[in-house]
Enzyme design. Structure first.
Site, PDB file in Angstrom:
ATOM      1  N   GLU A 240      -5.226 -12.009  -4.696  1.00 52.07           N
ATOM      2  CA  GLU A 240      -4.127 -11.471  -3.679  1.00 52.07           C
ATOM      3  C   GLU A 240      -2.704 -12.263  -3.892  1.00 52.07           C
ATOM      4  O   GLU A 240      -1.606 -11.809  -3.944  1.00 52.07           O
ATOM      5  CB  GLU A 240      -4.221 -11.136  -2.351  1.00 52.07           C
ATOM      6  CG  GLU A 240      -4.612 -12.316  -1.564  1.00 52.07           C
ATOM      7  CD  GLU A 240      -5.316 -11.574  -0.011  1.00 52.07           C
ATOM      8  OE1 GLU A 240      -6.067 -12.242   0.587  1.00 52.07           O
ATOM      9  OE2 GLU A 240      -4.859 -10.564   0.276  1.00 52.07           O
TER      10      GLU A 240
ATOM     11  N   CYS B 296       4.819  -0.671   6.305  1.00 50.77           N
ATOM     12  CA  CYS B 296       5.904  -0.248   6.766  1.00 50.77           C
ATOM     13  C   CYS B 296       6.521  -0.685   8.144  1.00 50.77           C
ATOM     14  O   CYS B 296       5.479  -0.435   8.954  1.00 50.77           O
ATOM     15  CB  CYS B 296       6.423   1.308   6.702  1.00 50.77           C
ATOM     16  SG  CYS B 296       6.277   1.944   5.172  1.00 50.77           S
TER      17      CYS B 296
ATOM     18  N   LYS C 191      -8.528 -14.386  -2.097  1.00 53.78           N
ATOM     19  CA  LYS C 191      -7.312 -15.294  -1.841  1.00 53.78           C
ATOM     20  C   LYS C 191      -6.682 -15.338  -3.133  1.00 53.78           C
ATOM     21  O   LYS C 191      -5.583 -15.499  -3.376  1.00 53.78           O
ATOM     22  CB  LYS C 191      -7.572 -16.496  -1.181  1.00 53.78           C
ATOM     23  CG  LYS C 191      -7.901 -16.392   0.285  1.00 53.78           C
ATOM     24  CD  LYS C 191      -6.691 -15.987   1.130  1.00 53.78           C
ATOM     25  CE  LYS C 191      -6.673 -15.494   2.214  1.00 53.78           C
ATOM     26  NZ  LYS C 191      -7.574 -14.089   2.422  1.00 53.78           N
TER      27      LYS C 191
ATOM     28  N   HIS D 140     -27.108 -12.258 -14.249  1.00 53.82           N
ATOM     29  CA  HIS D 140     -27.289 -10.876 -14.600  1.00 53.82           C
ATOM     30  C   HIS D 140     -25.958  -9.955 -15.031  1.00 53.82           C
ATOM     31  O   HIS D 140     -25.477  -9.050 -14.310  1.00 53.82           O
ATOM     32  CB  HIS D 140     -27.618 -10.145 -13.074  1.00 53.82           C
ATOM     33  CG  HIS D 140     -29.204 -10.761 -12.650  1.00 53.82           C
ATOM     34  ND1 HIS D 140     -30.438 -10.436 -13.506  1.00 53.82           N
ATOM     35  CD2 HIS D 140     -29.626 -11.824 -11.708  1.00 53.82           C
ATOM     36  CE1 HIS D 140     -31.468 -11.129 -12.965  1.00 53.82           C
ATOM     37  NE2 HIS D 140     -30.816 -11.881 -11.853  1.00 53.82           N
TER      38      HIS D 140
ATOM     39  N   ARG E  44       4.577  -6.079   6.985  1.00 49.51           N
ATOM     40  CA  ARG E  44       4.333  -5.214   7.001  1.00 49.51           C
ATOM     41  C   ARG E  44       4.286  -4.159   5.653  1.00 49.51           C
ATOM     42  O   ARG E  44       4.152  -2.991   5.433  1.00 49.51           O
ATOM     43  CB  ARG E  44       4.686  -3.990   8.153  1.00 49.51           C
ATOM     44  CG  ARG E  44       4.040  -4.741   9.386  1.00 49.51           C
ATOM     45  CD  ARG E  44       4.833  -3.804  10.675  1.00 49.51           C
ATOM     46  NE  ARG E  44       4.090  -2.504  10.693  1.00 49.51           N
ATOM     47  CZ  ARG E  44       3.121  -2.513  11.262  1.00 49.51           C
ATOM     48  NH1 ARG E  44       2.445  -3.302  12.132  1.00 49.51           N
ATOM     49  NH2 ARG E  44       2.375  -1.251  11.658  1.00 49.51           N
TER      50      ARG E  44
ATOM     51  N   ASN F  36       6.842   4.921   9.714  1.00 47.94           N
ATOM     52  CA  ASN F  36       5.494   4.295   9.268  1.00 47.94           C
ATOM     53  C   ASN F  36       4.330   5.272   9.267  1.00 47.94           C
ATOM     54  O   ASN F  36       4.066   5.815  10.417  1.00 47.94           O
ATOM     55  CB  ASN F  36       5.453   3.077  10.183  1.00 47.94           C
ATOM     56  CG  ASN F  36       4.081   2.458   9.941  1.00 47.94           C
ATOM     57  OD1 ASN F  36       3.664   1.945  11.033  1.00 47.94           O
ATOM     58  ND2 ASN F  36       3.590   2.451   8.799  1.00 47.94           N
ATOM     59  N   GLY F  37       3.765   5.321   8.205  1.00 54.09           N
ATOM     60  CA  GLY F  37       2.440   6.375   8.197  1.00 54.09           C
ATOM     61  C   GLY F  37       2.536   7.387   7.000  1.00 54.09           C
ATOM     62  O   GLY F  37       3.305   6.849   5.985  1.00 54.09           O
TER      63      GLY F  37
ATOM     64  N   GLU G  67     -14.440 -14.817  -0.225  1.00 54.80           N
ATOM     65  CA  GLU G  67     -13.132 -14.815   0.452  1.00 54.80           C
ATOM     66  C   GLU G  67     -12.180 -15.613  -0.481  1.00 54.80           C
ATOM     67  O   GLU G  67     -10.879 -15.399  -0.516  1.00 54.80           O
ATOM     68  CB  GLU G  67     -13.409 -15.471   1.742  1.00 54.80           C
ATOM     69  CG  GLU G  67     -12.207 -16.050   2.515  1.00 54.80           C
ATOM     70  CD  GLU G  67     -11.141 -15.189   3.042  1.00 54.80           C
ATOM     71  OE1 GLU G  67     -11.152 -14.098   2.661  1.00 54.80           O
ATOM     72  OE2 GLU G  67      -9.974 -15.812   3.354  1.00 54.80           O
TER      73      GLU G  67
ATOM     74  N   TRP H  38       6.489  -0.200   2.461  1.00 51.94           N
ATOM     75  CA  TRP H  38       5.210  -0.379   1.754  1.00 51.94           C
ATOM     76  C   TRP H  38       5.169   1.021   0.957  1.00 51.94           C
ATOM     77  O   TRP H  38       4.717   1.912   1.705  1.00 51.94           O
ATOM     78  CB  TRP H  38       4.028  -0.839   2.599  1.00 51.94           C
ATOM     79  CG  TRP H  38       2.949  -1.244   1.598  1.00 51.94           C
ATOM     80  CD1 TRP H  38       2.948  -2.620   0.676  1.00 51.94           C
ATOM     81  CD2 TRP H  38       1.723  -0.475   0.951  1.00 51.94           C
ATOM     82  NE1 TRP H  38       1.763  -2.423   0.083  1.00 51.94           N
ATOM     83  CE2 TRP H  38       1.234  -1.198   0.115  1.00 51.94           C
ATOM     84  CE3 TRP H  38       1.588   0.874   1.280  1.00 51.94           C
ATOM     85  CZ2 TRP H  38       0.075  -0.909  -0.312  1.00 51.94           C
ATOM     86  CZ3 TRP H  38       0.493   1.338   0.771  1.00 51.94           C
ATOM     87  CH2 TRP H  38      -0.475   0.519  -0.093  1.00 51.94           C
TER      88      TRP H  38
ATOM     89  N   LYS I 265       0.200  -6.720   5.437  1.00 47.31           N
ATOM     90  CA  LYS I 265      -0.809  -7.276   6.170  1.00 47.31           C
ATOM     91  C   LYS I 265      -1.385  -6.287   7.135  1.00 47.31           C
ATOM     92  O   LYS I 265      -2.655  -6.309   7.218  1.00 47.31           O
ATOM     93  CB  LYS I 265       0.046  -8.325   7.020  1.00 47.31           C
ATOM     94  CG  LYS I 265      -0.790  -8.918   7.967  1.00 47.31           C
ATOM     95  CD  LYS I 265      -0.494 -10.386   8.267  1.00 47.31           C
ATOM     96  CE  LYS I 265      -1.390 -11.399   9.111  1.00 47.31           C
ATOM     97  NZ  LYS I 265      -2.269 -11.713   8.096  1.00 47.31           N
TER      98      LYS I 265
HETATM   99  C1  G6P Z   1      -4.947  -6.440   4.549  1.00 46.25           C
HETATM  100  C2  G6P Z   1      -4.308  -7.907   4.605  1.00 46.25           C
HETATM  101  C3  G6P Z   1      -5.769  -8.832   4.602  1.00 46.25           C
HETATM  102  C4  G6P Z   1      -6.609  -8.344   5.788  1.00 46.25           C
HETATM  103  C5  G6P Z   1      -7.049  -6.755   5.672  1.00 46.25           C
HETATM  104  C6  G6P Z   1      -7.748  -6.392   6.910  1.00 46.25           C
HETATM  105  O1  G6P Z   1      -5.375  -6.167   3.258  1.00 46.25           O
HETATM  106  O2  G6P Z   1      -3.849  -8.464   3.553  1.00 46.25           O
HETATM  107  O3  G6P Z   1      -5.407 -10.176   4.765  1.00 46.25           O
HETATM  108  O4  G6P Z   1      -7.907  -9.043   5.732  1.00 46.25           O
HETATM  109  O5  G6P Z   1      -5.900  -6.094   5.691  1.00 46.25           O
HETATM  110  O6  G6P Z   1      -6.807  -6.483   7.905  1.00 46.25           O
HETATM  111  P1  G6P Z   1      -7.179  -6.601   9.546  1.00 46.25           P
HETATM  112  O7  G6P Z   1      -6.001  -6.812  10.099  1.00 46.25           O
HETATM  113  O8  G6P Z   1      -8.008  -5.404   9.898  1.00 46.25           O
HETATM  114  O9  G6P Z   1      -8.182  -7.778   9.516  1.00 46.25           O
END
Ligand code: G6P
Length: 591
Positions: free
Chosen positions: A466, A2, A463, A482, A28, A100-101, A459, A76, A586
């Protein structure tokens, strides 16, 4: 999670500021968006839309809004579905708020407000705050007292801004757990309270960041001013710092998406990280290193485990913050605890760090936003030099994190070699779009690798998940037999990260095992392994990509750019919004 923005101004075109800030805050959350303002007759008006800010902007532009005060929100969803009723701002008797929160005791507050006769239109935790302020005003308190009293009854995390119809020259904000900054425009004609510097990049050149428990009061008389009250009580001066986020940082600069812009900056980010790294950290003096993080930052930690153990010869644990903080960890006094976060606001990482601090142990934060909560509370701060990252899926920040971690254990880095290897991918003719077209219809896929290629596999799979909503798993190549191999059939792709290194032959054997079960392989390797493949790259079920020969220590950097471009192209091939993948945000400021 948010984004909030608010403005009190001598100008009457505040809706433009609200919308432009909301556009920058969309990283956000983007489930719904809304604004509230007082019209020329001082009546509270509210516009809310479900979906991205673009839709809100279209509606807002239909109105000729003339107003000096307003608040805005991009959501969000936490409590309550993505509907207009649940969209912020929430209102009650002329009070409007954005939040926000999470208000943890909202149910109890809601019940008591219902018994007072209040009716609720939303399922949110937020609406209680608007009603609580209104109830306090009804009982005789002025707006500021009503706001402070309401805030004192809330438990949970929040950044809240409120306006009240009968006080059109007052804007109030409160912060606990979620970030909040306040700043004046350079001509002092407008004052803003927002979630962050990004929102205010074109609006305010200087900012004050609120601390936990702070309440900010913005007033308009013959001029605009703001005052901050510690724990809502004593007036306190918070440092005014320049807003370092420029228009350039928040613009796509000709790229079709922020994600593509940010991936294309990966070589430059590596160079900048190298040049600005000024920290003298001796990991060898610790008995062990514990790294705590979430998401992509967690994978950066996992990658560094291979380097730190090999180079600094120190044992490394890497933990997911949301698990670490609730499992009563045993602390080791002579350990270094590293918290990695791009945003510096991820609540689980922040709370995990507080836990370690409470145990009297020094904390090191590796963060990209130096004004963030994690940076402000850590004992030692190492700033990553990714620059502003807007795409929700972290890309260039991962490069800055991993290189910073490598530099913590190795002083003699050949940055030219790293840069060259990343550029060999960025400037290559590799047909990622063609490969993405093949991957896009997969129901599930695997990324496999050994050694440092394993965290890169994780990673890579994250990607793909998501951005393309394909079920993807990163696996140590040796572990695939396994269990996961049971999933392999002719419809499943496995992306094998097999550059020439100590593990090369073993990873190739694992790809053969997958081929033997009719699985399809996308092999990512290096030119100097061509001969050793003995024609595997010509197999009808194998597609391959040959990177130039790269010193094995630096291979993760080139591979990072490969997996990011592959994820970008796969999402694009599916027609998805790469900057704003569904259901995500994010900056994750809720648990
Ligand atoms: C969210 C974002 C990711 C990020 C993660 C941790 O899930 O979409 O891209 O890696 O948060 O965020 P930070 O700001 O703590 O690295």
């Amino acid at each position: 999670m948010c984004g909030i923005i608010s403005v009190l101004s001598f100008r009457d075109n505040i809706s433009k500021d609200l919308i432009s800030a909301l556009e920058r805050l969309e990283y956000r959350g983007y489930d719904s968006a809304g604004i509230a303002y007082f019209d020329e007759n001082s009546n509270l008006q509210r516009i809310r839309t479900v979906g991205k800010v673009k839709l809100l902007k279209e509606v807002v532009q239909k109105f000729d809004i003339k107003s000096n005060i307003g608040i805005g929100h991009t959501r969000w969803a936490t409590h309550g579905k993505v509907t207009e009723f649940n969209a912020h701002p929430h209102v009650a008797d002329g009070v409007a708020i954005v939040h926000n929160g999470i208000i943890e005791n909202y149910q109890e507050l809601r019940n008591s407000l219902i018994s007072e006769g209040y009716e609720f239109e939303s399922e949110t935790d937020t609406e209680v705050v608007a009603k609580l302020i209104a109830s306090n005003i009804k009982s005789g308190k002025d707006f500021i007292e009503a706001f402070k009293s309401a805030i004192s009854k809330l438990s949970g995390t929040f950044a809240i801004v409120a306006i009240y119809e009968k006080e059109p020259n007052l804007l109030l904000g409160a912060k606990k757990g979620s970030p909040m900054a306040v700043g004046l425009s350079s001509d002092k004609q407008s004052c803003y309270i927002a979630s962050d510097a990004v929102a205010l990049s074109t609006l305010a050149d200087e900012l004050a960041y609120l601390e936990e428990g702070d309440i900010v009061v913005v007033r308009k008389f013959d001029h605009l001013s703001f005052e901050i009250f510690e724990n809502g009580k004593d007036k306190i001066e918070r440092e005014i710092v320049p807003n370092k986020v420029s228009l350039n940082d928040v613009a796509k600069n000709g790229y079709e998406s922020f994600m593509l812009k940010e991936i294309s900056e990966e070589a430059m980010v590596a160079r900048r990280t190298f040049e600005r790294f000024k920290y003298d950290i001796n990991l060898s003096k610790y008995d062990s290193v514990s790294i705590v993080a979430c998401g992509t930052s967690y994978y950066a930690g996992l990658l560094s485990k291979y380097w730190i153990e090999e180079i600094a010869k120190v044992h490394v644990d890497v933990e997911i913050a949301s698990e670490f903080r609730y499992r009563n960890p045993v602390f080791s006094k002579n350990s270094l605890y590293i918290f990695i976060s791009q945003s510096g606001e991820t609540i689980d990482t922040l709370c995990a760090m507080r836990l370690v601090k409470e145990a009297g142990i020094k904390t090191l934060a590796l963060v990209n936003v130096e004004t963030s909560s994690i940076a402000r509370e850590a004992d030692i701060v190492v700033k990553t030099e990714a620059g502003v990252e807007i795409g929700v899926a972290s890309t260039k920040a991962f490069v800055a994190q991993t290189l910073s971690l490598l530099m913590m254990c190795k002083k003699d880095i050949d940055i030219e070699a790293i840069e060259r290897s990343i550029n060999s991918v960025l400037n290559s003719q590799y047909d990622f779009a063609k490969m993405a077209n093949k991957l896009k219809n997969s129901k599930s896929l695997f990324y496999i690798g050994r050694g440092t290629n394993y965290p890169i596999s994780l990673e890579g799979a994250l990607k793909i998940k998501e951005l393309s909503y394909i079920s993807a798993e990163g696996y140590p190549a040796g572990e695939i037999k396994h269990g996961p191999i049971a999933i392999i059939d002719e419809n499943v792709y496995t992306i094998a990260l097999a550059p020439f290194d100590n593990h090369f032959e073993k990873t190739i054997s694992n790809t053969q095992e997958i081929l033997a079960r009719n699985g399809k392989i996308f092999l990512i390797t290096t030119e100097n392994s061509r001969e050793l493949l003995h024609g595997l790259d010509k197999h009808e079920k194998v597609d391959s990509l040959f990177l130039p020969e790269i010193y094995s220590l630096y291979q993760p950097f080139a591979l990072t750019t490969v997996i990011h471009l592959l994820a970008y192209n796969t999402a694009k091939a599916k027609g998805y919004d790469v900057d704003k993948p569904r259901n995500l945000a994010k900056s994750v400021t809720v648990e």
